[in-house]
Scaffold this motif. Structure first.
Motif, PDB file in Angstrom:
ATOM      1  N   UNK A   1       0.823  -1.209   0.000  1.00  0.00           N
ATOM      2  CA  UNK A   1       0.000   0.000   0.000  1.00  0.00           C
ATOM      3  C   UNK A   1       0.858   1.261   0.000  1.00  0.00           C
ATOM      4  N   UNK A   2       2.126   1.141   0.352  1.00  0.00           N
ATOM      5  CA  UNK A   2       3.044   2.291   0.247  1.00  0.00           C
ATOM      6  C   UNK A   2       3.137   2.754  -1.200  1.00  0.00           C
ATOM      7  N   UNK A   3       2.975   1.829  -2.139  1.00  0.00           N
ATOM      8  CA  UNK A   3       2.974   2.188  -3.555  1.00  0.00           C
ATOM      9  C   UNK A   3       1.813   3.101  -3.915  1.00  0.00           C
ATOM     10  N   UNK A   4       0.700   2.951  -3.215  1.00  0.00           N
ATOM     11  CA  UNK A   4      -0.446   3.830  -3.433  1.00  0.00           C
ATOM     12  C   UNK A   4      -0.074   5.271  -3.122  1.00  0.00           C
ATOM     13  N   UNK A   5       0.577   5.463  -1.964  1.00  0.00           N
ATOM     14  CA  UNK A   5       0.966   6.827  -1.572  1.00  0.00           C
ATOM     15  C   UNK A   5       2.004   7.386  -2.522  1.00  0.00           C
ATOM     16  N   UNK A   6       2.963   6.574  -2.893  1.00  0.00           N
ATOM     17  CA  UNK A   6       4.010   7.021  -3.808  1.00  0.00           C
ATOM     18  C   UNK A   6       3.401   7.478  -5.131  1.00  0.00           C
ATOM     19  N   UNK A   7       2.462   6.688  -5.652  1.00  0.00           N
ATOM     20  CA  UNK A   7       1.840   7.032  -6.926  1.00  0.00           C
ATOM     21  C   UNK A   7       0.981   8.294  -6.801  1.00  0.00           C
ATOM     22  N   UNK A   8       0.173   8.359  -5.751  1.00  0.00           N
ATOM     23  CA  UNK A   8      -0.700   9.522  -5.600  1.00  0.00           C
ATOM     24  C   UNK A   8       0.090  10.808  -5.391  1.00  0.00           C
ATOM     25  N   UNK A   9       1.108  10.751  -4.562  1.00  0.00           N
ATOM     26  CA  UNK A   9       1.850  11.970  -4.232  1.00  0.00           C
ATOM     27  C   UNK A   9       2.814  12.403  -5.326  1.00  0.00           C
ATOM     28  N   UNK A  10       3.486  11.443  -5.958  1.00  0.00           N
ATOM     29  CA  UNK A  10       4.563  11.808  -6.888  1.00  0.00           C
ATOM     30  C   UNK A  10       4.188  11.681  -8.359  1.00  0.00           C
ATOM     31  N   UNK A  11       3.042  11.097  -8.657  1.00  0.00           N
ATOM     32  CA  UNK A  11       2.595  10.999 -10.047  1.00  0.00           C
ATOM     33  C   UNK A  11       1.308  11.808 -10.233  1.00  0.00           C
ATOM     34  N   UNK A  12       0.269  11.403  -9.538  1.00  0.00           N
ATOM     35  CA  UNK A  12      -1.039  12.038  -9.727  1.00  0.00           C
ATOM     36  C   UNK A  12      -1.090  13.486  -9.238  1.00  0.00           C
ATOM     37  N   UNK A  13      -0.490  13.764  -8.078  1.00  0.00           N
ATOM     38  CA  UNK A  13      -0.599  15.100  -7.484  1.00  0.00           C
ATOM     39  C   UNK A  13       0.710  15.882  -7.520  1.00  0.00           C
ATOM     40  N   UNK A  14       1.626  15.485  -8.388  1.00  0.00           N
ATOM     41  CA  UNK A  14       2.892  16.212  -8.451  1.00  0.00           C
ATOM     42  C   UNK A  14       2.644  17.647  -8.926  1.00  0.00           C
ATOM     43  N   UNK A  15       3.299  18.554  -8.276  1.00  0.00           N
ATOM     44  CA  UNK A  15       3.217  19.986  -8.578  1.00  0.00           C
ATOM     45  C   UNK A  15       1.801  20.552  -8.498  1.00  0.00           C
ATOM     46  N   UNK A  16       0.881  19.866  -7.828  1.00  0.00           N
ATOM     47  CA  UNK A  16      -0.474  20.389  -7.654  1.00  0.00           C
ATOM     48  C   UNK A  16      -0.474  21.268  -6.412  1.00  0.00           C
TER      49      UNK A  16
ATOM     50  N   UNK B   1       4.280  -6.247  -6.528  1.00  0.00           N
ATOM     51  CA  UNK B   1       5.605  -6.548  -7.058  1.00  0.00           C
ATOM     52  C   UNK B   1       6.631  -5.513  -6.621  1.00  0.00           C
ATOM     53  N   UNK B   2       6.203  -4.249  -6.523  1.00  0.00           N
ATOM     54  CA  UNK B   2       7.095  -3.188  -6.069  1.00  0.00           C
ATOM     55  C   UNK B   2       7.540  -3.368  -4.628  1.00  0.00           C
ATOM     56  N   UNK B   3       6.706  -4.052  -3.843  1.00  0.00           N
ATOM     57  CA  UNK B   3       7.067  -4.328  -2.444  1.00  0.00           C
ATOM     58  C   UNK B   3       7.905  -5.592  -2.336  1.00  0.00           C
ATOM     59  N   UNK B   4       8.159  -6.242  -3.482  1.00  0.00           N
ATOM     60  CA  UNK B   4       8.972  -7.455  -3.466  1.00  0.00           C
ATOM     61  C   UNK B   4       8.202  -8.683  -3.037  1.00  0.00           C
ATOM     62  N   UNK B   5       6.875  -8.623  -3.107  1.00  0.00           N
ATOM     63  CA  UNK B   5       6.062  -9.767  -2.714  1.00  0.00           C
ATOM     64  C   UNK B   5       5.663 -10.548  -3.947  1.00  0.00           C
ATOM     65  N   UNK B   6       5.956 -11.811  -3.946  1.00  0.00           N
ATOM     66  CA  UNK B   6       5.601 -12.676  -5.066  1.00  0.00           C
ATOM     67  C   UNK B   6       4.360 -13.483  -4.745  1.00  0.00           C
ATOM     68  N   UNK B   7       3.417 -12.840  -4.091  1.00  0.00           N
ATOM     69  CA  UNK B   7       2.212 -13.573  -3.679  1.00  0.00           C
ATOM     70  C   UNK B   7       1.047 -13.254  -4.573  1.00  0.00           C
TER      71      UNK B   7
END
Length: 191
Positions: free
Chosen positions: A139-154, A185-191
């Motif tokens: 779920x850390x990937x969710x924050x990374x995507x929202x903050x640095x992709x979706x809301x960058x420079x907003x 996959x970004x968290x290194x989980x192969x589940x």
């Protein structure tokens, strides 16, 4: 809990026919995340914003199927919010849950324990991530995507404006279930 322990948790979820949900919290501030721009070299754009500590508190949960669930508050999250989010997850998924989250005080609150002892423990099982390994939570990937992709420079004027922009970003991310699945996959989980 190491990676092999997460594999055990995933196996338990399959055996008990539970939906595996990873949950995490984050804060969104009025100040934008700073990233590169397309401004001409030597002409750095200057964003003038009123500096404040006002923020939105957001709790989210993701599943391996690519579902994304969020809850946004104008105030800091508390134990009652954790209970509300667990009820929301249970209602939306309509299945037994295996929730994996960190050891935050709002997850260990009396309200959560009371909710579980009043019968929710039949439907919801909780597992705790170690405090030294937040990178294991996809779920850390969710924050990374929202903050640095979706809301960058907003840059937002106030919290309602930030709330609106965040909700639009969440809707865009929900439409991309494959992207939510990639966070595992970004968290290194192969589940």
């Amino acid at each position: 809990m190491a990676r092999r322990d997460l594999a055990r948790v995933e196996k338990k979820a399959r055996l008990e026919r539970r939906v595996l949900v990873f949950v995490d919290e984050s804060g969104f501030y009025l100040l934008p995340a700073r990233v590169r721009t397309y401004a001409p070299r030597g002409q750095t754009p200057i964003l003038r914003v009123f500096q404040t500590r006002d923020h939105l508190s957001v709790m989210s949960g993701i599943t391996m199927e690519g579902h994304l669930f969020t809850m946004t508050r104008y105030d800091a999250l508390a134990g009652t919010d954790s209970v509300h989010f667990l009820k929301h997850l249970r209602a939306q998924l309509n299945r037994n849950l295996l929730v994996v989250w960190d050891g935050s005080p709002i997850h260990r609150a009396l309200e959560v324990k009371t909710y579980l002892t009043e019968g929710a423990a039949k439907h919801i099982h909780l597992e705790r991530l170690p405090s030294y390994a937040p990178d294991l939570n996809p779920d850390e990937g969710t924050w990374k995507h929202l903050k640095h992709i979706e809301l960058r420079n907003v840059c937002c004027l106030d919290l309602p404006d930030l709330y609106h922009e965040l909700q639009l970003a969440v809707v865009r991310l929900r439409r991309q279930s494959w992207l939510v699945q990639s966070f595992f996959g970004g968290a290194g989980l192969a589940i």
